[in-house]
Design a protein around this motif. Structure first.
Motif, short mmCIF file in Angstrom:
data_model
loop_
_atom_site.label_atom_id
_atom_site.label_comp_id
_atom_site.label_asym_id
_atom_site.label_seq_id
_atom_site.Cartn_x
_atom_site.Cartn_y
_atom_site.Cartn_z
N GLU A 104 -2.95 -4.30 5.93
CA GLU A 104 -1.65 -3.83 6.91
C GLU A 104 -1.10 -4.78 7.72
OE1 GLU A 104 -3.66 -0.54 8.86
OE2 GLU A 104 -3.17 0.97 7.55
N ASN A 161 0.91 -8.35 8.40
CA ASN A 161 2.26 -8.93 7.43
C ASN A 161 1.55 -10.54 7.30
OD1 ASN A 161 2.25 -10.99 9.81
ND2 ASN A 161 3.50 -9.58 10.74
N ASP A 162 2.26 -11.11 6.46
CA ASP A 162 1.70 -12.47 5.75
C ASP A 162 1.73 -13.53 7.12
OD1 ASP A 162 1.70 -11.50 3.26
OD2 ASP A 162 3.94 -12.47 2.89
N GLN A 163 2.49 -13.41 8.07
CA GLN A 163 2.26 -14.47 9.13
C GLN A 163 0.90 -14.09 10.00
OE1 GLN A 163 5.56 -14.23 12.07
NE2 GLN A 163 4.35 -15.64 13.32
#
Length: 173
Positions: free
Chosen positions: A32, A34-36
């Motif tokens: 869940e 985000n990539d960051q």
């Protein structure tokens, strides 16, 4: 006589005739992000995952669950993630390469299993195993959830094969 199904393993690329383990590569909590955030606050390996939310850290380990199949000689195997307390996570991590380490821990299931409503946070007991095998996870029998009922009551071969097809997309011979 039923026809055996084959599948192409996503790990090795080979064709297999046995039932695959239905494995999750990470806990739902990691998915869940985000990539960051995955880069900044999380670490993930094949057996451990941590997610730091400020001073709070979520800790997860990869485990195995065997779903009994009543009318077949093979159980359905899941590769699932379970959250542990800081103390238990650190003890497990410290003894990860200890072939004789056998203990049990309380943990929460941290994957949503297809075919069931929300399987996150099913209480479990995690049993480490000799020989550096991944720990076994057993759901608590008194927890009311269809997945727990199916674990203790077993499922049919047809249901197991449906789950396999749903999760990895089998190729029939």
């Amino acid at each position: 006589m039923s026809q055996r199904s084959t599948y192409i393993c996503h790990t090795c690329g080979e064709i297999h005739n046995d039932w695959p383990a239905l494995a999750f590569n990470s806990p739902m909590h990691y998915n869940e992000l985000n990539d960051q955030d995955k880069e900044a606050i999380a670490t993930l390996s094949s057996d451990f995952c941590t997610i730091a939310h400020g001073e709070d850290i979520d800790r997860f380990i990869r485990c195995t669950l065997y779903q009994p199949v009543n009318d077949h000689c093979e159980d359905l195997q899941y590769g699932l993630w379970v959250s542990l307390s800081e103390k238990n996570f650190e003890a497990y991590k410290q003894n990860f390469n200890n072939e004789n380490y056998e203990v049990s821990y309380f943990g929460w299931l941290c994957n949503n299993i297809p075919g069931y409503q929300d399987t996150l946070s099913i209480p479990t007991t995690v049993y480490t195993q000799r020989g550096n095998n991944r720990p076994l996870v057993i759901p608590h029998e008194d927890f009311e959830h269809q997945f727990v009922q199916d674990y203790y009551g077993g499922i049919t071969k047809q249901e197991a094969e449906r789950r396999i097809s749903e999760m990895i997309g089998l190729i029939n011979d």
